[in-house]
Design a protein around this motif. Structure first.
Motif, mmCIF file in Angstrom:
data_model
loop_
_atom_site.group_PDB
_atom_site.id
_atom_site.type_symbol
_atom_site.label_atom_id
_atom_site.label_comp_id
_atom_site.label_asym_id
_atom_site.label_seq_id
_atom_site.Cartn_x
_atom_site.Cartn_y
_atom_site.Cartn_z
ATOM 1 N N GLY A 69 0.815 -1.204 0.000
ATOM 2 C CA GLY A 69 0.000 0.000 0.000
ATOM 3 C C GLY A 69 0.852 1.258 0.000
ATOM 4 O O GLY A 69 0.553 2.243 -0.696
ATOM 5 N N LYS A 70 1.918 1.253 0.779
ATOM 6 C CA LYS A 70 2.828 2.398 0.816
ATOM 7 C C LYS A 70 3.540 2.576 -0.514
ATOM 8 O O LYS A 70 3.761 3.699 -0.977
ATOM 9 N N GLN A 71 3.889 1.461 -1.161
ATOM 10 C CA GLN A 71 4.555 1.528 -2.454
ATOM 11 C C GLN A 71 3.629 2.128 -3.512
ATOM 12 O O GLN A 71 4.048 2.945 -4.334
ATOM 13 N N ALA A 72 2.369 1.706 -3.487
ATOM 14 C CA ALA A 72 1.399 2.283 -4.427
ATOM 15 C C ALA A 72 1.265 3.785 -4.204
ATOM 16 O O ALA A 72 1.224 4.571 -5.162
ATOM 17 N N ARG A 73 1.215 4.197 -2.954
ATOM 18 C CA ARG A 73 1.113 5.618 -2.638
ATOM 19 C C ARG A 73 2.335 6.374 -3.139
ATOM 20 O O ARG A 73 2.216 7.501 -3.649
ATOM 21 N N SER A 74 3.524 5.778 -3.040
ATOM 22 C CA SER A 74 4.735 6.430 -3.525
ATOM 23 C C SER A 74 4.673 6.658 -5.037
ATOM 24 O O SER A 74 5.101 7.705 -5.533
ATOM 25 N N VAL A 75 4.153 5.673 -5.772
ATOM 26 C CA VAL A 75 4.013 5.824 -7.228
ATOM 27 C C VAL A 75 2.989 6.906 -7.543
ATOM 28 O O VAL A 75 3.199 7.753 -8.423
ATOM 29 N N ALA A 94 -5.575 1.408 -7.460
ATOM 30 C CA ALA A 94 -5.392 2.756 -6.917
ATOM 31 C C ALA A 94 -4.564 3.626 -7.858
ATOM 32 O O ALA A 94 -4.740 4.853 -7.902
ATOM 33 N N LEU A 95 -3.672 3.005 -8.641
ATOM 34 C CA LEU A 95 -2.873 3.770 -9.599
ATOM 35 C C LEU A 95 -3.736 4.287 -10.736
ATOM 36 O O LEU A 95 -3.430 5.326 -11.334
ATOM 37 N N HIS A 96 -4.790 3.564 -11.053
ATOM 38 C CA HIS A 96 -5.741 4.057 -12.053
ATOM 39 C C HIS A 96 -6.649 5.131 -11.458
ATOM 40 O O HIS A 96 -6.908 6.164 -12.081
ATOM 41 N N ASP A 97 -7.105 4.872 -10.255
ATOM 42 C CA ASP A 97 -8.073 5.777 -9.626
ATOM 43 C C ASP A 97 -7.453 7.110 -9.228
ATOM 44 O O ASP A 97 -8.170 8.099 -9.052
ATOM 45 N N SER A 100 -4.825 8.042 -13.218
ATOM 46 C CA SER A 100 -4.819 7.195 -14.425
ATOM 47 C C SER A 100 -3.410 6.799 -14.836
ATOM 48 O O SER A 100 -3.036 6.851 -16.017
ATOM 49 N N LEU A 101 -2.618 6.381 -13.851
ATOM 50 C CA LEU A 101 -1.249 5.953 -14.139
ATOM 51 C C LEU A 101 -1.221 4.637 -14.900
ATOM 52 O O LEU A 101 -0.280 4.357 -15.656
ATOM 53 N N VAL A 102 -2.231 3.797 -14.695
ATOM 54 C CA VAL A 102 -2.400 2.558 -15.466
ATOM 55 C C VAL A 102 -3.798 2.589 -16.079
ATOM 56 O O VAL A 102 -4.684 3.302 -15.607
ATOM 57 N N ILE A 103 -3.995 1.778 -17.118
ATOM 58 C CA ILE A 103 -5.305 1.730 -17.763
ATOM 59 C C ILE A 103 -6.293 0.988 -16.866
ATOM 60 O O ILE A 103 -5.904 0.213 -15.990
ATOM 61 N N ALA A 104 -7.573 1.208 -17.097
ATOM 62 C CA ALA A 104 -8.606 0.633 -16.235
ATOM 63 C C ALA A 104 -8.585 -0.896 -16.260
ATOM 64 O O ALA A 104 -8.750 -1.545 -15.228
ATOM 65 N N ASP A 105 -8.375 -1.473 -17.437
ATOM 66 C CA ASP A 105 -8.401 -2.941 -17.535
ATOM 67 C C ASP A 105 -6.997 -3.525 -17.573
ATOM 68 O O ASP A 105 -6.706 -4.440 -18.338
ATOM 69 N N TRP A 106 -6.132 -3.022 -16.712
ATOM 70 C CA TRP A 106 -4.736 -3.463 -16.681
ATOM 71 C C TRP A 106 -4.598 -4.965 -16.452
ATOM 72 O O TRP A 106 -3.647 -5.589 -16.929
ATOM 73 N N GLN A 107 -5.554 -5.584 -15.769
ATOM 74 C CA GLN A 107 -5.420 -7.017 -15.474
ATOM 75 C C GLN A 107 -5.600 -7.898 -16.699
ATOM 76 O O GLN A 107 -5.291 -9.093 -16.657
#
Length: 335
Positions: A69-75, A94-97, A100-107
């Motif tokens: 979670g902390k790593q995601a926040r750092s990005v 969270a990176l999308h929300d 928009s650092l990643v696309i919505a359907d990144w998975q």
């Protein structure tokens, strides 16, 4: 000091001697969660050689590790990760929300919902299991000290929480109130919450605090490998959760840096037989069935449930349990 505690590392494997006209190496940053340090050190060394042999290009890969979670926040806050290899899907969502650092359907970009390996949650106890811990209910006994990371900052902490909650649900015919009471009692036995899974391992193994560590399966086996069966034992609970750590290319960063091709190749490498074997050797459960069968003896058979099956997926579980004011905040009283 634990041998598997290492600083952020850079990897550069050189080919032929450089010339005046040699291209600059390509730099990638892999922002990952706590227990993957050793795994990605090995992946990086093999991938760099493979990529240079195929393309003639040199790559330098930096690693960053901490609570997922902390790593995601750092990005989100500006750390320019080319790829993220985090502990659970909600952290990449969270990176999308947030920008928009990643696309919505990144998975959908990589196989198996972008999860190249899986794990589960087990219990690590001291040699001889002096407190007689055999399953989840034993963690509620008076006087037992349970070590687990903070689910607000750690993916391992969230997997641990949901593993215990899922056991309680299954043993109470899906009674939410009984599950809440069960997990509340468990966290009353938690003396300290570290920010990440590796920090909790340090607390239990190095500081020798606690009677039982709730841990990623691979992290527990690393401790056993490091210190041997003379110091620790692994207790496999009767029921646990299928932990699915995902990976993603960070679109905004790779577009800015021009590193999309190598970042994509890097994550695809995790799915190759070589990458899958490195995962298995680091006690992650490979999704390649042939590789899994080769190493199946090291993975005990545990009844596993999924976040999707029991909680409706991370898009429901994350806000319900771990958002501000959610279930965890309701039940946990800091010491």
């Amino acid at each position: 000091m634990l041998l598997f505690f290492r600083p952020i590392l850079s990897f550069l494997i050189a080919g032929a001697a450089p010339t005046l006209f040699a291209a600059e190496p390509i730099h990638l940053l892999n922002v990952s969660y706590d227990p993957t340090r050793e795994f990605y050190e090995q992946i990086n060394q093999v991938f760099i050689k493979d990529y240079q042999a195929k393309t003639g290009k040199q790559v330098v890969i930096d690693q960053s590790h901490g609570g997922s979670g902390k790593q995601a926040r750092s990005v989100i806050d500006g750390l320019e990760a080319d790829v993220v290899t985090l502990g659970l899907a909600a952290d990449i969502d969270a990176l999308h929300d947030n920008g928009s650092l990643v696309i919505a359907d990144w998975q959908k970009r990589f196989p198996h919902n972008s999860c190249p390996y899986t794990s589960t949650i087990v219990l690590l106890v001291r040699k001889g299991n002096p407190k007689g811990i055999k399953d989840w209910p034993d963690l509620l006994k008076p006087g037992i000290q349970v070590i687990t990371p903070n689910p607000k900052t750690s993916s391992g902490g969230r997997w641990n929480f949901l593993a215990a909650w899922g056991y309680a649900l299954k043993s109470s015919q899906n009674d939410e109130s009984k599950a809440k009471a069960f997990v509340t009692s468990l966290y009353q036995n938690v003396p300290v919450l570290d920010s990440g899974a590796r920090g909790s391992t340090t607390t239990f193994v190095q500081r020798e605090l606690g009677d039982v560590l709730i841990a990623w399966e691979n992290e527990a086996y690393l401790s056993l490998k490091e210190f041997g069966p003379a110091k620790f034992e692994i207790v496999n609970p009767s029921v646990s959760i299928l932990a699915e750590p995902p990976v993603a290319v960070v679109d905004k960063v790779v577009e800015k840096k021009g590193t999309r091709d190598v970042a994509t190749a890097y994550l695809k490498f995790l799915y190759t037989p070589v990458g899958q074997e490195i995962a298995a050797k680091n006690f992650y459960r490979p999704i390649d069935q042939q590789v899994f069968e080769k190493y199946s003896s090291q993975f005990p058979k545990i009844e596993l449930f999924t976040v999707d099956g029991l909680f409706g997926g991370w898009k429901q579980a994350q806000p319900k349990f771990f958002a501000d004011g959610g279930v965890f905040d309701q039940i946990y009283q800091p010491k």
